[in-house]
Design an enzyme around this catalytic site. Structure first.
Site, short mmCIF file in Angstrom:
data_model
loop_
_atom_site.label_atom_id
_atom_site.label_comp_id
_atom_site.label_asym_id
_atom_site.label_seq_id
_atom_site.Cartn_x
_atom_site.Cartn_y
_atom_site.Cartn_z
N GLY A 131 0.82 -1.21 0.00
CA GLY A 131 0.00 0.00 0.00
C GLY A 131 0.85 1.26 0.00
O GLY A 131 0.52 2.24 0.67
N SER A 211 3.98 -5.92 -3.52
CA SER A 211 4.19 -4.49 -3.74
C SER A 211 5.05 -3.90 -2.62
O SER A 211 6.12 -4.43 -2.34
CB SER A 211 2.83 -3.81 -3.87
OG SER A 211 2.98 -2.52 -4.40
#
Ligand SMILES: *[C@@H]1O[C@H](CO)[C@@H](O)[C@H](O)[C@H]1NC(C)=O
Ligand SMILES: *[C@@H]1O[C@H](CO)[C@@H](O)[C@H](O)[C@H]1NC(C)=O
Ligand SMILES: *[C@@H]1O[C@H](CO)[C@@H](O)[C@H](O)[C@H]1NC(C)=O
Ligand SMILES: *[C@@H]1O[C@H](CO)[C@@H](O)[C@H](O)[C@H]1NC(C)=O
Ligand SMILES: *[C@@H]1O[C@H](CO)[C@@H](O)[C@H](O)[C@H]1NC(C)=O
Ligand SMILES: CC(=O)N[C@H]1CO[C@H](CO)[C@@H](O)[C@@H]1O
Length: 560
Positions: A131, A211
């Site tokens: 995030g 990520s």
């Protein structure tokens, strides 16, 4: 250590989302654990063979220094009820774009299959959410455990501070930077010290994430000081070599924020004391209003008696630990699909995708002529002589995917080979089905696998369809089996099975074997080989302009 899960009869009824209601079925049993930090009581998963211990505090934000390092959480004096997985650190969350969260958020969730015991300690998979270091949370809303724990591994999902509370990076020892990553280190310490009480094996810990979560896991491999915190690593579309996500101290941040909130100050301690009195939601709102994007990992300044985490750009850092580590690393076949496919047609004429790709990683300063040449070379490579328009979406997706994701990941593969990695498995996830996480979230269809689309096949996402479509179920079964095998054996395909009838070989210097995860499993070599060869030359040719290129060695770091 003494086991562990005992069942106690209490007067609650469990409902499936983990909430607790009164009154009262006298026969409901609660799993309980006696850990070094005290007694912890969890919940049974409904209709499943595992227990859940959720929202266990492993650290607490220092009330005297909200933006600095956290402190360990004291031992529990009475039994801790680990029933609540909804803690979230202050942020604008990504689903409804609302500002939520509190600083009472440094918690972890532990999911334990019934097969775990003192006699049968299970390997542990620690998941770090992604995030952009700005948002995210570890709860079952997104990271449901049931697909993974079926494979007899313990899943732990950890929370850490994001945004200004996690990544303010100043030139004072009280707020040196990377506080969110240091939260993660504290969580990893907690797991090492307590997981045996849950039937976990603290000599078989895998950390991983997608990520920014993968990048964080990789940063622990680069910079972690304690070699006993984990033994294997899973990097899903996230590595330390991502461009543009490692910053430098920004001493102005507290002044800008304070000023925006009507407190003018020229003393950093004063500005921070003021910011500590501001409601966290209001502070997050201020960072959004000011469009501050600098709350990211940073290269910390050095202070006496303050331990640094990131000491040098990863680009310049040798990673000797990979010699003792097994790595599973990969990417999705259309990482940048979402951002490009959603652009209105008019934006295709107006945007300079080439410039954006180059600037993500390079700074040509005043070398205008060289920059123009490089801009041409990249343009010709991806587009020939065609004018940029919506017709070229596919090529633009390739360009952006390469510069943002693919090349950093594949370059990490190369670096880890050069640094003598023990064993490394490479994958490409190409399946586009009903549980595509990112496409679902933004409500678009088509294309290949976009960034983070694979999450729906590893995690039981609370809002996705149940029962699963059979084709999606097969991908879930395969992917979780491969991942769990890696967590258990350091080898995703220890032997061919009916479910997984292929042998996924590790990458070697000569052959970059990889597994393509799609409707069918395919083994192949060297993904995106032509584009990667072009980028190898591009990066080599322009290496002195790459951001972070051989910055002054700072003591303690290894320069290659
Ligand atoms: C739980 O274990 C029982 C007994 O081994 C088995 O019959 C059942 O299918 C398992 N349930 C799930 C959801 O795996
Ligand atoms: C669970 O935690 C959330 C976030 O900290 C809190 O808002 C909520 O009230 C808690 N729920 C219960 C049942 O305690
Ligand atoms: C977003 O809103 C939906 C619908 O109100 C709700 O069910 C969900 O929990 C929210 N998600 C988050 C992360 O706040
Ligand atoms: C700051 O002052 C301005 C102008 O007086 C006012 O509009 C704004 O609401 C104030 N902001 C805060 C956070 O108090
Ligand atoms: C998703 O997109 C489809 C097609 O554009 C539309 O019909 C549908 O209402 C959208 N769903 C949501 C939840 O926005
Ligand atoms: C290929 C594709 O886009 N598949 C699905 C992604 O998720 C949405 C929402 O669940 C589905 O409607 C698509 O079919």
């Amino acid at each position: 250590m003494k086991l562990s899960i005992i069942l106690s009869v209490v007067l609650f009824v469990i409902v499936s989302d983990g909430a607790v209601v009164f009154p009262a079925d006298e026969n409901v049993a609660y799993p309980e654990v006696h850990s070094p930090v005290g007694h912890i009581r969890g919940l049974r998963a409904e209709d499943e063979n595992y227990s859940m211990f959720m929202g266990i505090p492993y650290a607490q934000v220092d009330p005297d220094n909200l933006f600095g390092n956290a402190k360990p959480y004291p031992k529990f004096e009475s039994t801790f009820d680990a029933f609540n997985d909804s803690s979230i650190c202050p942020q604008e969350e990504e689903f409804n774009n609302t500002i939520v969260g509190s600083l009472d958020c440094l918690h972890i969730n532990v999911y334990v299959p019934d097969s775990a015991s003192d006699q049968n300690r299970l390997p542990v998979f620690v998941w770090i959410f992604g995030g952009r270091f700005a948002f995210g949370f570890p709860g079952r809303f997104l990271y449901g455990p049931s697909f993974l724990v079926r494979h007899d591994i313990i899943l732990v999902t950890i929370n850490y501070r994001v945004g200004p509370y996690g990544f303010m990076c100043l030139d004072i020892p009280e707020v040196p930077g990377n506080q969110g990553l240091k939260d993660q280190v504290m969580a990893l310490n907690w797991i090492r010290d307590n997981i045996e009480a849950f039937g976990g094996d603290n000599t078989a810990i895998t950390i991983g994430g997608n990520s920014a979560g993968g990048m964080a896991a990789d940063l622990h491999l680069y910079y972690g000081e304690d070699e006993n915190l984990f033994h294997k690593i899973i990097l899903q579309s996230g590595v330390s070599l991502f461009g543009g996500i490692i910053g430098r101290p920004d001493p102005n941040a507290p002044f800008e924020l304070a000023k925006h909130l009507n407190h003018t100050s020229s003393d950093v301690k004063d500005a921070l004391s003021f910011l500590a009195t501001v409601d966290p939601h209001q502070l997050i709102a201020a960072t959004l209003e000011l469009e501050m994007s600098n709350f990211i990992p940073c290269i910390e300044n050095q202070f006496e008696n303050v331990q640094r985490f990131i000491t040098e750009y990863p680009l310049n850092t040798y990673v000797p630990r990979v010699k003792d580590i097994e790595v599973l690393i990969g990417l999705n076949n259309e990482e940048a699909y979402i951002s490009i496919s959603q652009l209105p047609d008019i934006m295709f004429q107006m945007s300079d995708f080439v410039q954006e790709g180059i600037n993500r990683n390079f700074d040509f300063e005043d070398e205008d002529e060289l920059y123009a040449q490089m801009h041409d070379v990249v343009t010709h490579f991806y587009f020939g002589d065609q004018d940029i328009s919506a017709e070229l979406k596919q090529q633009i997706i390739a360009l952006r995917s390469d510069y943002y994701f693919n090349y950093p990941v594949l370059r990490t593969v190369k670096k880890y080979l050069e640094n003598g990695v023990q064993t490394m498995y490479l994958y490409m996830f190409s399946y586009s089905g009903g549980r595509n996480f990112s496409k679902h979230r933004v409500n678009i269809t088509g294309g290949g696998a976009a960034h983070a689309d694979e999450l729906g096949y590893l995690f039981d996402i609370s809002y996705m369809d149940k029962p699963l479509d059979p084709e999606d179920q097969l991908i879930v079964d395969r992917m979780t089996e491969l991942w769990a095998n890696f967590v258990k054996y350091g080898n995703p395909t220890p032997e061919p099975t009916e479910l997984i009838p292929v042998v996924w070989q590790p990458v070697t210097r000569d052959k970059w074997h990889y597994l393509e995860l799609d409707t069918e499993l395919r083994v192949s070599t060297r993904p995106f080989h032509a584009r990667t060869a072009f980028l190898d030359l591009f990066y080599k040719h322009n290496e002195i302009y790459e951001i972070g290129y051989r910055t002054k060695p700072s003591s303690g770091s290894n320069i290659v």
